[in-house]
Design a protein around this motif. Structure first.
Motif, PDB file in Angstrom:
ATOM      1  N   LEU A  18       0.828  -1.204   0.000  1.00 14.73           N
ATOM      2  CA  LEU A  18       0.000   0.000   0.000  1.00 14.73           C
ATOM      3  C   LEU A  18       0.861   1.253   0.000  1.00 14.73           C
ATOM      4  CD1 LEU A  18      -2.717   1.450   0.175  1.00 14.73           C
ATOM      5  CD2 LEU A  18      -2.637   1.133   2.667  1.00 14.73           C
ATOM      6  N   PHE A  19       1.913   1.259   0.802  1.00  9.02           N
ATOM      7  CA  PHE A  19       2.797   2.411   0.879  1.00  9.02           C
ATOM      8  C   PHE A  19       3.451   2.680  -0.474  1.00  9.02           C
ATOM      9  CE2 PHE A  19       6.775   4.600   1.648  1.00  9.02           C
ATOM     10  CZ  PHE A  19       6.377   5.623   2.496  1.00  9.02           C
ATOM     11  N   ASP A  20       3.974   1.630  -1.104  1.00  5.42           N
ATOM     12  CA  ASP A  20       4.632   1.799  -2.407  1.00  5.42           C
ATOM     13  C   ASP A  20       3.664   2.357  -3.442  1.00  5.42           C
ATOM     14  OD1 ASP A  20       6.983   0.852  -1.309  1.00  5.42           O
ATOM     15  OD2 ASP A  20       6.791  -1.175  -2.157  1.00  5.42           O
ATOM     16  N   LEU A  21       2.444   1.814  -3.476  1.00  5.52           N
ATOM     17  CA  LEU A  21       1.450   2.283  -4.439  1.00  5.52           C
ATOM     18  C   LEU A  21       1.074   3.739  -4.155  1.00  5.52           C
ATOM     19  CD1 LEU A  21      -0.486   1.753  -6.780  1.00  5.52           C
ATOM     20  CD2 LEU A  21      -2.144   0.899  -5.096  1.00  5.52           C
ATOM     21  N   ALA A  22       0.843   4.074  -2.900  1.00  2.00           N
ATOM     22  CA  ALA A  22       0.481   5.449  -2.536  1.00  2.00           C
ATOM     23  C   ALA A  22       1.617   6.409  -2.855  1.00  2.00           C
ATOM     24  CB  ALA A  22       0.114   5.520  -1.051  1.00  2.00           C
ATOM     25  N   ASP A  23       2.842   5.978  -2.618  1.00  2.00           N
ATOM     26  CA  ASP A  23       4.010   6.822  -2.887  1.00  2.00           C
ATOM     27  C   ASP A  23       4.171   7.045  -4.393  1.00  2.00           C
ATOM     28  OD1 ASP A  23       6.236   8.350  -2.255  1.00  2.00           O
ATOM     29  OD2 ASP A  23       7.583   6.636  -2.095  1.00  2.00           O
ATOM     30  N   GLU A  24       4.057   5.972  -5.164  1.00  2.00           N
ATOM     31  CA  GLU A  24       4.224   6.066  -6.625  1.00  2.00           C
ATOM     32  C   GLU A  24       3.159   6.952  -7.262  1.00  2.00           C
ATOM     33  OE1 GLU A  24       4.173   2.047  -8.085  1.00  2.00           O
ATOM     34  OE2 GLU A  24       5.972   1.512  -6.939  1.00  2.00           O
ATOM     35  N   THR A  25       1.951   6.916  -6.705  1.00  2.00           N
ATOM     36  CA  THR A  25       0.855   7.683  -7.293  1.00  2.00           C
ATOM     37  C   THR A  25       0.692   9.064  -6.645  1.00  2.00           C
ATOM     38  OG1 THR A  25      -0.721   6.567  -5.827  1.00  2.00           O
ATOM     39  CG2 THR A  25      -0.433   5.650  -8.045  1.00  2.00           C
ATOM     40  N   GLY A  26       1.568   9.395  -5.690  1.00  2.00           N
ATOM     41  CA  GLY A  26       1.561  10.721  -5.078  1.00  2.00           C
ATOM     42  C   GLY A  26       0.397  10.985  -4.133  1.00  2.00           C
ATOM     43  N   VAL A  27      -0.121   9.942  -3.507  1.00  2.00           N
ATOM     44  CA  VAL A  27      -1.275  10.132  -2.613  1.00  2.00           C
ATOM     45  C   VAL A  27      -0.984   9.638  -1.187  1.00  2.00           C
ATOM     46  CG1 VAL A  27      -2.986  10.116  -4.474  1.00  2.00           C
ATOM     47  CG2 VAL A  27      -2.329   7.957  -3.389  1.00  2.00           C
ATOM     48  N   LEU A  28       0.280   9.712  -0.781  1.00  2.00           N
ATOM     49  CA  LEU A  28       0.659   9.230   0.553  1.00  2.00           C
ATOM     50  C   LEU A  28      -0.156   9.884   1.658  1.00  2.00           C
ATOM     51  CD1 LEU A  28       4.545   8.887   0.814  1.00  2.00           C
ATOM     52  CD2 LEU A  28       2.827   7.152   1.272  1.00  2.00           C
ATOM     53  N   ASP A  29      -0.283  11.207   1.613  1.00  2.00           N
ATOM     54  CA  ASP A  29      -0.980  11.905   2.690  1.00  2.00           C
ATOM     55  C   ASP A  29      -2.467  11.569   2.720  1.00  2.00           C
ATOM     56  OD1 ASP A  29       1.298  13.124   3.766  1.00  2.00           O
ATOM     57  OD2 ASP A  29       1.187  14.768   2.333  1.00  2.00           O
ATOM     58  N   ALA A  30      -3.067  11.410   1.547  1.00  2.00           N
ATOM     59  CA  ALA A  30      -4.496  11.069   1.487  1.00  2.00           C
ATOM     60  C   ALA A  30      -4.734   9.671   2.059  1.00  2.00           C
ATOM     61  CB  ALA A  30      -5.004  11.143   0.045  1.00  2.00           C
ATOM     62  N   VAL A  31      -3.892   8.716   1.682  1.00  2.00           N
ATOM     63  CA  VAL A  31      -4.036   7.351   2.185  1.00  2.00           C
ATOM     64  C   VAL A  31      -3.768   7.319   3.684  1.00  2.00           C
ATOM     65  CG1 VAL A  31      -3.092   5.002   2.075  1.00  2.00           C
ATOM     66  CG2 VAL A  31      -3.559   6.262  -0.035  1.00  2.00           C
ATOM     67  N   ARG A  32      -2.783   8.079   4.114  1.00  2.00           N
ATOM     68  CA  ARG A  32      -2.474   8.125   5.546  1.00  2.00           C
ATOM     69  C   ARG A  32      -3.659   8.680   6.336  1.00  2.00           C
ATOM     70  NH1 ARG A  32       1.109  11.923   8.965  1.00  2.00           N
ATOM     71  NH2 ARG A  32       1.628  10.596  10.728  1.00  2.00           N
ATOM     72  N   ALA A  33      -4.296   9.713   5.827  1.00  2.00           N
ATOM     73  CA  ALA A  33      -5.472  10.280   6.491  1.00  2.00           C
ATOM     74  C   ALA A  33      -6.601   9.254   6.553  1.00  2.00           C
ATOM     75  CB  ALA A  33      -5.928  11.546   5.762  1.00  2.00           C
ATOM     76  N   ASP A  34      -6.788   8.507   5.474  1.00  2.00           N
ATOM     77  CA  ASP A  34      -7.810   7.451   5.461  1.00  2.00           C
ATOM     78  C   ASP A  34      -7.520   6.408   6.528  1.00  2.00           C
ATOM     79  OD1 ASP A  34      -8.945   8.739   3.286  1.00  2.00           O
ATOM     80  OD2 ASP A  34      -8.169   7.311   1.803  1.00  2.00           O
ATOM     81  N   LEU A  35      -6.259   6.003   6.626  1.00  2.00           N
ATOM     82  CA  LEU A  35      -5.889   4.975   7.598  1.00  2.00           C
ATOM     83  C   LEU A  35      -6.043   5.480   9.033  1.00  2.00           C
ATOM     84  CD1 LEU A  35      -2.819   3.214   5.932  1.00  2.00           C
ATOM     85  CD2 LEU A  35      -5.209   2.498   5.969  1.00  2.00           C
ATOM     86  N   LYS A  36      -5.792   6.771   9.248  1.00  2.00           N
ATOM     87  CA  LYS A  36      -6.020   7.330  10.589  1.00  2.00           C
ATOM     88  C   LYS A  36      -7.502   7.254  10.943  1.00  2.00           C
ATOM     89  CE  LYS A  36      -2.171  10.355  11.482  1.00  2.00           C
ATOM     90  NZ  LYS A  36      -1.770  11.599  12.087  1.00  2.00           N
TER      91      LYS A  36
END
Length: 184
Positions: A18-36
């Motif tokens: 998940l981290f690699d995909l979020a990082d590659e697609t530039g959505v790390l912060d959005a995914v992190r907020a979802d996980l929080k």
């Protein structure tokens, strides 16, 4: 169980993907907020925990349930698809480990210092600010703080920063006193 966020081997592998995909697609912060948000929901909702961990719940039902939660919460598409995959593979119960693994990977990449504060009762905003100030002075940078209530510590605090634990809980002090008395 609701507050048990440790990276497991399976959770770590899913978190890395998940981290690699979020990082590659530039959505790390959005995914992190979802996980929080998902972490808070996991702690607050016995229904979510049952959905994810029930041995009689079919993987297809877990998938539908997790996707429905993602849709209702308006999670990013990457998070939504990931939750669907997790449910489809029958790994919804590994969600806390995935969240912990993702947070660890994020902290490492971004240089974030995470601090967890455990108290017997909920802390006020002023108390949290005082703890954050003390940690900032000690660490040289602002920690990202999470608070958790655990009545079993009786009083005092436990503060965990990385792998270091500062334990000033009343329960620990009583246990140490009991041990010292047994040795005397």
């Amino acid at each position: 169980m609701a507050d048990d966020y440790r990276t497991t081997e399976v959770g770590g592998r899913y978190a890395q993907a998940l981290f690699d995909l979020a990082d590659e697609t530039g959505v790390l912060d959005a995914v992190r907020a979802d996980l929080k948000s998902l972490r808070a929901a996991w702690s607050d909702s016995a229904d979510l925990r049952r959905l994810a961990t029930s041995p009689v719940m079919a993987a297809e039902d877990q998938q539908k349930g997790l996707v429905a939660i993602a849709d209702a919460a308006k999670f990013h598409g990457v998070t939504r698809n990931f939750l669907g995959l997790l449910g489809q593979n029958g790994r919804a119960g590994d969600l806390p480990g995935v969240i912990a693994g993702f947070e660890s990977l994020y902290a490492k990449k971004m240089g974030v210092v995470a601090a967890e504060v455990v108290s017997a009762q909920a802390l006020s905003g002023a108390q949290m600010k005082a703890i954050q100030s003390a940690l900032r002075a000690s660490l040289g940078k602002d920690p990202e703080m999470t608070a958790r209530v655990d009545p079993s510590i009786l009083g005092g605090l436990k503060v965990k920063v990385g792998s270091k634990l500062f334990d000033a809980s009343l329960k620990t002090k009583l246990d140490q006193m009991k041990f010292a008395l047994k040795r005397a």
